[in-house]
Motif scaffolding. Structure first.
Motif, PDB file in Angstrom:
ATOM      1  N   ALA A   1       0.822  -1.218   0.000  1.00  0.00           N
ATOM      2  CA  ALA A   1       0.000   0.000   0.000  1.00  0.00           C
ATOM      3  C   ALA A   1       0.855   1.268   0.000  1.00  0.00           C
ATOM      4  O   ALA A   1       0.522   2.249  -0.675  1.00  0.00           O
ATOM      5  CB  ALA A   1      -0.938  -0.001   1.207  1.00  0.00           C
ATOM      6  N   ILE A   2       1.967   1.258   0.764  1.00  0.00           N
ATOM      7  CA  ILE A   2       2.794   2.463   0.844  1.00  0.00           C
ATOM      8  C   ILE A   2       3.938   2.441  -0.172  1.00  0.00           C
ATOM      9  O   ILE A   2       4.736   3.379  -0.236  1.00  0.00           O
ATOM     10  CB  ILE A   2       3.362   2.669   2.265  1.00  0.00           C
ATOM     11  N   LYS A   3       3.992   1.339  -0.944  1.00  0.00           N
ATOM     12  CA  LYS A   3       5.016   1.190  -1.997  1.00  0.00           C
ATOM     13  C   LYS A   3       6.437   1.362  -1.458  1.00  0.00           C
ATOM     14  O   LYS A   3       7.272   2.059  -2.028  1.00  0.00           O
ATOM     15  CB  LYS A   3       4.748   2.180  -3.140  1.00  0.00           C
ATOM     16  N   THR A   4       6.674   0.722  -0.324  1.00  0.00           N
ATOM     17  CA  THR A   4       7.992   0.776   0.314  1.00  0.00           C
ATOM     18  C   THR A   4       8.374  -0.608   0.822  1.00  0.00           C
ATOM     19  O   THR A   4       7.617  -1.223   1.572  1.00  0.00           O
ATOM     20  CB  THR A   4       7.996   1.751   1.509  1.00  0.00           C
ATOM     21  N   ASP A   5       9.527  -1.101   0.417  1.00  0.00           N
ATOM     22  CA  ASP A   5       9.986  -2.405   0.894  1.00  0.00           C
ATOM     23  C   ASP A   5      10.703  -2.263   2.228  1.00  0.00           C
ATOM     24  O   ASP A   5      11.463  -1.311   2.450  1.00  0.00           O
ATOM     25  CB  ASP A   5      10.957  -3.030  -0.117  1.00  0.00           C
ATOM     26  N   MET A   6      10.430  -3.207   3.116  1.00  0.00           N
ATOM     27  CA  MET A   6      11.125  -3.269   4.406  1.00  0.00           C
ATOM     28  C   MET A   6      11.738  -4.652   4.538  1.00  0.00           C
ATOM     29  O   MET A   6      11.372  -5.572   3.803  1.00  0.00           O
ATOM     30  CB  MET A   6      10.132  -3.018   5.548  1.00  0.00           C
ATOM     31  N   THR A   7      12.662  -4.811   5.457  1.00  0.00           N
ATOM     32  CA  THR A   7      13.304  -6.107   5.657  1.00  0.00           C
ATOM     33  C   THR A   7      12.432  -6.971   6.551  1.00  0.00           C
ATOM     34  O   THR A   7      12.230  -6.651   7.734  1.00  0.00           O
ATOM     35  CB  THR A   7      14.688  -5.947   6.303  1.00  0.00           C
ATOM     36  N   PRO A   8      11.867  -8.071   6.016  1.00  0.00           N
ATOM     37  CA  PRO A   8      11.023  -8.922   6.857  1.00  0.00           C
ATOM     38  C   PRO A   8      11.864  -9.728   7.830  1.00  0.00           C
ATOM     39  O   PRO A   8      12.936 -10.241   7.477  1.00  0.00           O
ATOM     40  CB  PRO A   8      10.328  -9.836   5.846  1.00  0.00           C
ATOM     41  N   VAL A   9      11.405  -9.832   9.063  1.00  0.00           N
ATOM     42  CA  VAL A   9      12.107 -10.619  10.087  1.00  0.00           C
ATOM     43  C   VAL A   9      11.110 -11.631  10.643  1.00  0.00           C
ATOM     44  O   VAL A   9      10.306 -11.303  11.520  1.00  0.00           O
ATOM     45  CB  VAL A   9      12.663  -9.734  11.215  1.00  0.00           C
ATOM     46  N   PRO A  10      11.127 -12.864  10.114  1.00  0.00           N
ATOM     47  CA  PRO A  10      10.168 -13.875  10.591  1.00  0.00           C
ATOM     48  C   PRO A  10      10.625 -14.531  11.891  1.00  0.00           C
ATOM     49  O   PRO A  10      11.817 -14.780  12.100  1.00  0.00           O
ATOM     50  CB  PRO A  10      10.152 -14.888   9.447  1.00  0.00           C
ATOM     51  N   TYR A  11       9.659 -14.790  12.758  1.00  0.00           N
ATOM     52  CA  TYR A  11       9.922 -15.475  14.027  1.00  0.00           C
ATOM     53  C   TYR A  11       9.087 -16.749  14.084  1.00  0.00           C
ATOM     54  O   TYR A  11       8.183 -16.940  13.266  1.00  0.00           O
ATOM     55  CB  TYR A  11       9.554 -14.575  15.214  1.00  0.00           C
ATOM     56  N   LYS A  12       9.356 -17.582  15.053  1.00  0.00           N
ATOM     57  CA  LYS A  12       8.559 -18.792  15.260  1.00  0.00           C
ATOM     58  C   LYS A  12       7.442 -18.486  16.260  1.00  0.00           C
ATOM     59  O   LYS A  12       7.437 -18.957  17.389  1.00  0.00           O
ATOM     60  CB  LYS A  12       9.440 -19.940  15.752  1.00  0.00           C
ATOM     61  N   GLY A  13       6.527 -17.641  15.826  1.00  0.00           N
ATOM     62  CA  GLY A  13       5.408 -17.274  16.694  1.00  0.00           C
ATOM     63  C   GLY A  13       5.411 -15.803  17.048  1.00  0.00           C
ATOM     64  O   GLY A  13       6.413 -15.095  16.884  1.00  0.00           O
ATOM     65  N   THR A  14       4.265 -15.362  17.560  1.00  0.00           N
ATOM     66  CA  THR A  14       4.095 -13.952  17.910  1.00  0.00           C
ATOM     67  C   THR A  14       4.903 -13.548  19.137  1.00  0.00           C
ATOM     68  O   THR A  14       5.450 -12.442  19.184  1.00  0.00           O
ATOM     69  CB  THR A  14       2.600 -13.653  18.164  1.00  0.00           C
ATOM     70  N   ALA A  15       4.969 -14.432  20.132  1.00  0.00           N
ATOM     71  CA  ALA A  15       5.614 -14.076  21.404  1.00  0.00           C
ATOM     72  C   ALA A  15       7.063 -13.607  21.222  1.00  0.00           C
ATOM     73  O   ALA A  15       7.433 -12.533  21.721  1.00  0.00           O
ATOM     74  CB  ALA A  15       5.542 -15.242  22.379  1.00  0.00           C
ATOM     75  N   PRO A  16       7.925 -14.356  20.522  1.00  0.00           N
ATOM     76  CA  PRO A  16       9.302 -13.872  20.350  1.00  0.00           C
ATOM     77  C   PRO A  16       9.381 -12.604  19.498  1.00  0.00           C
ATOM     78  O   PRO A  16      10.254 -11.757  19.721  1.00  0.00           O
ATOM     79  CB  PRO A  16      10.024 -15.043  19.673  1.00  0.00           C
ATOM     80  N   ALA A  17       8.476 -12.468  18.523  1.00  0.00           N
ATOM     81  CA  ALA A  17       8.466 -11.250  17.708  1.00  0.00           C
ATOM     82  C   ALA A  17       8.111 -10.042  18.566  1.00  0.00           C
ATOM     83  O   ALA A  17       8.745  -8.977  18.464  1.00  0.00           O
ATOM     84  CB  ALA A  17       7.464 -11.395  16.560  1.00  0.00           C
ATOM     85  N   MET A  18       7.107 -10.200  19.424  1.00  0.00           N
ATOM     86  CA  MET A  18       6.696  -9.103  20.295  1.00  0.00           C
ATOM     87  C   MET A  18       7.798  -8.756  21.295  1.00  0.00           C
ATOM     88  O   MET A  18       8.046  -7.577  21.584  1.00  0.00           O
ATOM     89  CB  MET A  18       5.415  -9.486  21.047  1.00  0.00           C
ATOM     90  N   THR A  19       8.476  -9.762  21.795  1.00  0.00           N
ATOM     91  CA  THR A  19       9.582  -9.522  22.736  1.00  0.00           C
ATOM     92  C   THR A  19      10.663  -8.656  22.087  1.00  0.00           C
ATOM     93  O   THR A  19      11.168  -7.708  22.694  1.00  0.00           O
ATOM     94  CB  THR A  19      10.199 -10.857  23.203  1.00  0.00           C
ATOM     95  N   ASP A  20      11.006  -8.975  20.849  1.00  0.00           N
ATOM     96  CA  ASP A  20      12.038  -8.203  20.152  1.00  0.00           C
ATOM     97  C   ASP A  20      11.551  -6.817  19.749  1.00  0.00           C
ATOM     98  O   ASP A  20      12.355  -5.876  19.675  1.00  0.00           O
ATOM     99  CB  ASP A  20      12.537  -8.973  18.922  1.00  0.00           C
ATOM    100  N   LEU A  21      10.253  -6.674  19.464  1.00  0.00           N
ATOM    101  CA  LEU A  21       9.710  -5.346  19.162  1.00  0.00           C
ATOM    102  C   LEU A  21       9.797  -4.463  20.404  1.00  0.00           C
ATOM    103  O   LEU A  21      10.249  -3.308  20.337  1.00  0.00           O
ATOM    104  CB  LEU A  21       8.265  -5.445  18.688  1.00  0.00           C
ATOM    105  N   ILE A  22       9.389  -4.992  21.533  1.00  0.00           N
ATOM    106  CA  ILE A  22       9.454  -4.243  22.787  1.00  0.00           C
ATOM    107  C   ILE A  22      10.902  -3.887  23.121  1.00  0.00           C
ATOM    108  O   ILE A  22      11.204  -2.792  23.610  1.00  0.00           O
ATOM    109  CB  ILE A  22       8.818  -5.062  23.937  1.00  0.00           C
ATOM    110  N   GLY A  23      11.819  -4.818  22.827  1.00  0.00           N
ATOM    111  CA  GLY A  23      13.239  -4.592  23.109  1.00  0.00           C
ATOM    112  C   GLY A  23      13.944  -3.736  22.076  1.00  0.00           C
ATOM    113  O   GLY A  23      15.109  -3.378  22.274  1.00  0.00           O
TER     114      GLY A  23
END
Length: 329
Positions: free
Chosen positions: A175-197
């Motif tokens: 939608a915004i026509k901008t590429d970002m670097t995807p960082v996949p995790y094994k589930g939401t919990a570790p992704a959220m932990t790293d976002l908070i950190g």
């Protein structure tokens, strides 16, 4: 008719009568299993367990169990149901993955639109665009400015290829026509932990996963992905991405109920009737609202409308996934 033929005929009639009686009595004391194609404890698993509880009464007190078979973008568990006996005792609760698997999963072992009986939609789960707490941006407008200044440097987290957060992230970048670097995790919990950190910058995920973090001010919230603002107290002041300038941007992570293809029509009706009763259960509604989900009350609770909706979602997501070139093997 001689006596031998009479005995054979009587036996055949008895077997037919017993078969008809067993079908009419569905579920007849036999447990029903709802398959969840994701790990236990996740949003879809919680929806399925709440639904299992709400289905018991309208199914005459039947035992309704939940089983989990995660992997390959949700196709492993879905395939178990597609290949199960078509007798109503093995069902599937699946989310938006029913619309993305045909494109996302290589060599998918079933056909989404023809290997299942559609029993009705369950809920819609809104998404939220959130960022790490250290971001200087405090509004969506400031966020877009920050994104423009940091092109090529932004990490966009998700809970794994094919996850709700991955799909929302793809749509947002498109939608915004901008590429970002995807960082996949094994589930939401570790992704959220790293976002908070602060190890990743942004994430777009379900309210079931983000509301408490937003309320606790552990992350920064910028917008919701629905066409209207949400009534949830912690989210009511967040603008929609549409009103923020992304025309026609709307994504919710919906859930539906399915049975194997060929399930008898009368059993399908019993299951659909039970689903409609469950969706009006005050306790079920309360639990779904607690997850940030909205119970479906529109025509999508009817099997034909459910199937029509999924077909439209397949058409929506297929070009986006193909353009991104991502697959869940």
């Amino acid at each position: 008719m001689n006596n031998k033929l009479k005995i054979v005929a009587a036996a055949a009639l008895s077997v037919a009568a017993l078969g008809a009686q067993a079908q009419a009595a569905f579920p007849g004391g036999k447990p029903i299993t709802i398959m969840v194609p994701f790990a236990a404890g996740g949003p879809t698993d919680r929806v399925a367990r709440d639904l299992a509880e709400a289905l018991r009464k309208p199914l005459g007190g039947a035992t309704v169990l939940v089983d989990n078979a995660a992997g390959a973008g949700g196709s492993i568990g879905a395939n178990k149901v597609a290949k199960a006996p078509a007798d109503g005792y093995m069902l599937l609760v699946h989310h938006i993955g029913m619309a993305t698997m045909p494109t996302l999963v290589r060599n998918i072992p079933f056909k989404v639109e023809s290997d299942f009986e559609y029993l009705g939609m369950i809920n819609d789960v809104p998404m939220t665009l959130i960022g790490k707490p250290a971001l200087t941006a405090t509004s969506y407008k400031e966020l877009t400015s920050w994104i423009g200044q940091n092109k090529g440097k932004i990490n966009l987290g998700n809970a794994g290829v094919g996850s709700a957060s991955h799909l929302c992230g793809l749509l947002f970048q498109n939608a915004i026509k901008t590429d970002m670097t995807p960082v996949p995790y094994k589930g939401t919990a570790p992704a959220m932990t790293d976002l908070i950190g602060g190890q990743i910058d942004l994430m777009c995920d379900q309210t079931t996963n983000t509301t408490s973090q937003i309320e606790g001010k552990k992350v920064k919230a910028f917008a919701v992905t629905t066409s209207k603002r949400l009534a949830t107290p912690a989210l009511k002041d967040l603008p929609t991405l549409q009103e923020s300038g992304l025309k026609d941007f709307e994504v919710t992570i919906w859930h539906g109920l399915y049975a194997p293809k060929g399930t008898p029509a009368d059993i399908q009706k019993k299951l659909n009737d039970a689903l409609k009763v469950a969706l009006k259960d005050p306790e079920f509604i309360k639990k779904q609202e607690g997850l940030g989900a909205v119970v479906v009350t529109d025509k999508r609770t009817d099997p034909a409308e459910h199937k029509k909706f999924v077909a439209a979602e397949i058409a929506k997501w297929s070009p986006i996934i193909k353009a991104a070139g991502v697959y869940a093997d």
